[in-house]
Write an enzyme that holds these catalytic residues in place. Structure first.
Site, mmCIF file in Angstrom:
data_model
loop_
_atom_site.group_PDB
_atom_site.id
_atom_site.type_symbol
_atom_site.label_atom_id
_atom_site.label_comp_id
_atom_site.label_asym_id
_atom_site.label_seq_id
_atom_site.Cartn_x
_atom_site.Cartn_y
_atom_site.Cartn_z
ATOM 1 N N THR A 284 2.878 -0.151 -2.013
ATOM 2 C CA THR A 284 3.821 0.736 -1.312
ATOM 3 C C THR A 284 3.284 1.000 0.090
ATOM 4 O O THR A 284 2.064 1.151 0.269
ATOM 5 C CB THR A 284 4.022 2.083 -2.030
ATOM 6 O OG1 THR A 284 4.646 3.004 -1.122
ATOM 7 C CG2 THR A 284 2.734 2.718 -2.518
ATOM 8 N N ASP B 37 3.543 3.688 1.573
ATOM 9 C CA ASP B 37 3.287 5.128 1.730
ATOM 10 C C ASP B 37 1.825 5.546 1.547
ATOM 11 O O ASP B 37 1.457 6.660 1.915
ATOM 12 C CB ASP B 37 4.136 5.926 0.733
ATOM 13 C CG ASP B 37 5.618 5.671 0.900
ATOM 14 O OD1 ASP B 37 6.030 5.302 2.015
ATOM 15 O OD2 ASP B 37 6.360 5.832 -0.086
ATOM 16 N N GLY C 235 10.172 0.156 -3.950
ATOM 17 C CA GLY C 235 10.376 -0.326 -2.573
ATOM 18 C C GLY C 235 9.460 -1.498 -2.267
ATOM 19 O O GLY C 235 8.301 -1.507 -2.675
ATOM 20 N N ASP D 23 3.912 4.697 -8.265
ATOM 21 C CA ASP D 23 3.703 5.522 -9.470
ATOM 22 C C ASP D 23 4.812 5.370 -10.511
ATOM 23 O O ASP D 23 4.551 5.325 -11.705
ATOM 24 C CB ASP D 23 3.604 7.003 -9.070
ATOM 25 C CG ASP D 23 2.200 7.356 -8.593
ATOM 26 O OD1 ASP D 23 1.291 6.518 -8.760
ATOM 27 O OD2 ASP D 23 2.027 8.464 -8.059
ATOM 28 N N ARG E 212 7.640 8.898 2.398
ATOM 29 C CA ARG E 212 8.183 9.745 1.313
ATOM 30 C C ARG E 212 7.622 11.155 1.419
ATOM 31 O O ARG E 212 7.830 11.800 2.432
ATOM 32 C CB ARG E 212 7.867 9.127 -0.061
ATOM 33 C CG ARG E 212 8.844 9.565 -1.141
ATOM 34 C CD ARG E 212 8.525 8.901 -2.468
ATOM 35 N NE ARG E 212 8.842 7.493 -2.482
ATOM 36 C CZ ARG E 212 10.028 6.989 -2.827
ATOM 37 N NH1 ARG E 212 10.996 7.787 -3.185
ATOM 38 N NH2 ARG E 212 10.248 5.692 -2.823
ATOM 39 N N ASP F 171 0.537 6.567 -1.057
ATOM 40 C CA ASP F 171 0.585 7.839 -1.794
ATOM 41 C C ASP F 171 0.185 7.701 -3.270
ATOM 42 O O ASP F 171 0.595 8.515 -4.093
ATOM 43 C CB ASP F 171 1.993 8.450 -1.682
ATOM 44 C CG ASP F 171 3.065 7.534 -2.264
ATOM 45 O OD1 ASP F 171 2.772 6.371 -2.574
ATOM 46 O OD2 ASP F 171 4.218 8.006 -2.403
ATOM 47 N N ARG G 197 14.833 -0.637 -8.426
ATOM 48 C CA ARG G 197 14.459 0.526 -9.228
ATOM 49 C C ARG G 197 15.411 0.504 -10.413
ATOM 50 O O ARG G 197 16.625 0.438 -10.230
ATOM 51 C CB ARG G 197 14.596 1.805 -8.412
ATOM 52 C CG ARG G 197 13.652 1.811 -7.198
ATOM 53 C CD ARG G 197 13.707 3.105 -6.409
ATOM 54 N NE ARG G 197 12.665 3.132 -5.390
ATOM 55 C CZ ARG G 197 12.870 2.932 -4.087
ATOM 56 N NH1 ARG G 197 14.070 2.704 -3.634
ATOM 57 N NH2 ARG G 197 11.851 2.967 -3.241
HETATM 58 O O1 F6P Z 1 8.239 4.202 -0.889
HETATM 59 C C1 F6P Z 1 8.547 3.434 0.216
HETATM 60 C C2 F6P Z 1 9.694 4.056 0.978
HETATM 61 O O2 F6P Z 1 9.989 3.230 2.091
HETATM 62 C C3 F6P Z 1 9.475 5.505 1.430
HETATM 63 O O3 F6P Z 1 8.662 5.594 2.565
HETATM 64 C C4 F6P Z 1 10.881 5.966 1.630
HETATM 65 O O4 F6P Z 1 10.966 7.360 1.430
HETATM 66 C C5 F6P Z 1 11.638 5.225 0.556
HETATM 67 O O5 F6P Z 1 10.850 4.122 0.167
HETATM 68 C C6 F6P Z 1 12.988 4.706 0.965
HETATM 69 O O6 F6P Z 1 13.583 4.140 -0.141
HETATM 70 P P1 F6P Z 1 14.888 3.243 -0.119
HETATM 71 O O7 F6P Z 1 14.458 1.829 0.102
HETATM 72 O O8 F6P Z 1 15.483 3.418 -1.457
HETATM 73 O O9 F6P Z 1 15.753 3.720 1.007
#
Ligand code: F6P
Length: 328
Positions: A129, A131, A14, A106, A175, A133, A75
């Site tokens: 990120t 998050d 992301g 990660d 997340r 995390d 991804r």
């Molecule tokens: O890891 C960043 C994040 O925005 C999280 O907070 C969320 O769960 C996820 O990515 C959303 O991913 P996507 O962009 O695939 O909807």
């Protein structure tokens, strides 16, 4: 000293505000050290499909202030196979890329580890990120901007909640982690904060709102981390409905979503991205790979990727207790 001539840089997973500032720092520090830089487009996809761009000093002008990533991000499933990693490594070698900075989370670091160990390309990970995390680091690029965005959005929701005497349930990203929820929740003076690190207790939530209502409070903010919402059927809308039914206070749910990933990075994100990006280049210049850069107690540090991936970090529950103490 290792004679590294060319390094690559990619963003993966992301996007996060500050990724561009990190790319800029990597490019400028590498050039300062006599190296060339290739940008890899769309994360590991770019390695598999030879999608490289030469990045010079001026190619990274005027991006320090921009959200998103000029290298795009993705991804990439294909890269997670051994065959994919080997092909990516061959493409790197053919393009002259001897070291690689991987900006992501990660999942991206696992790819970086495999590329170093299986493919022989030195990789250094930078935590990018919203998050926060990633266990080896106190701080991840994008986190501060995302928290500020969440805070600003909830400030706006407060205006309408106050005007209508309503309860507003706001779901924020993160997340499986509650960092954004906890800090944004404190910053907006939430009546209640729901994080994945603490079991959802609807009874406690509802009695807190009822008690505050009985003491004259008319509007309420409840911040819910997405890690909790995704575990309950009906998510934040269900939580809102339960509050409304139990308290009689009109309640609305808002899912902030991807707005939290956008926008101009804050000072904190730009500085973190710049110092960590600079450090990544210092490592690659010396022929050091398989590391993740992080920040501990305000200092830039680095760890072996495998060790970094095994570390654990936990949400500061003392902060959660403070938030609880000051919300009525
Ligand atoms: O890891 C960043 C994040 O925005 C999280 O907070 C969320 O769960 C996820 O990515 C959303 O991913 P996507 O962009 O695939 O909807």
């Amino acid at each position: 000293m290792a004679d590294v001539k060319t390094i690559g840089v990619l963003t993966s997973g992301g996007d996060a505000p500050g990724m561009n500032a990190a790319i800029r720092a990597v490019v400028r520090a590498a050039i300062k050290n006599g190296m060339k830089v290739k940008g890899v487009m769309r994360g590991y996809n770019g390695l598999l499909h030879n999608d490289f761009v030469d990045l010079d000093m001026r190619d990274v002008s005027d991006i320090i202030n921009r959200g998103g990533t000029i290298l795009y991000t993705a991804r990439c499933k294909e890269f997670s196979t051994e065959e994919g990693v080997r092909r990516a490594a061959e493409n790197c070698k053919a393009a002259g890329i001897e070291g690689l900075v991987v900006i992501g989370g990660d999942g991206s670091f696992r790819g970086a580890r495999d590329l170093t160990n299986l493919g022989g390309i030195n990789c250094v990970g930078l935590p990018g990120t919203i998050d926060n995390d990633i266990s080896c680091t106190d701080y991840t690029i994008g986190y501060d901007t995302a928290m500020n965005t969440a805070m600003e959005m909830v400030d706006k929701l407060r205006d309408t909640a106050q005007s209508h005497d309503r309860c507003t349930v706001v779901e924020v990203m993160g997340r499986h982690a509650g960092y954004i929820a906890l800090n944004a929740g404190i910053a907006v003076g939430a009546s209640y904060i729901v994080v994945p690190e603490k079991k959802l207790d609807m009874e406690a939530l509802i009695s807190k709102i009822k008690a505050a209502h009985a003491m004259g409070k008319q509007h309420f903010i409840v911040v819910v981390a997405e890690g909790v919402a995704m575990e309950v059927e009906g998510g934040s809308n269900w939580i809102a409905k339960e509050i409304e039914t139990a308290t009689g206070i009109e309640t609305r749910a808002t899912i902030l979503g991807h707005v939290q990933r956008g926008g101009n990075p804050t000072v904190t994100d730009r500085v973190a991205a710049t110092t960590m990006g600079h450090h990544a280049v210092e490592l690659l210049k010396e022929g050091i790979g398989n590391r993740v850069v992080g920040q501990r107690a305000g200092k830039v540090v680095d760890f072996d990727i495998n060790e970094a991936l095994q570390m654990k970090k936990s949400l500061p529950m003392d902060l959660y207790a403070i938030a609880d103490d000051v919300s009525f």
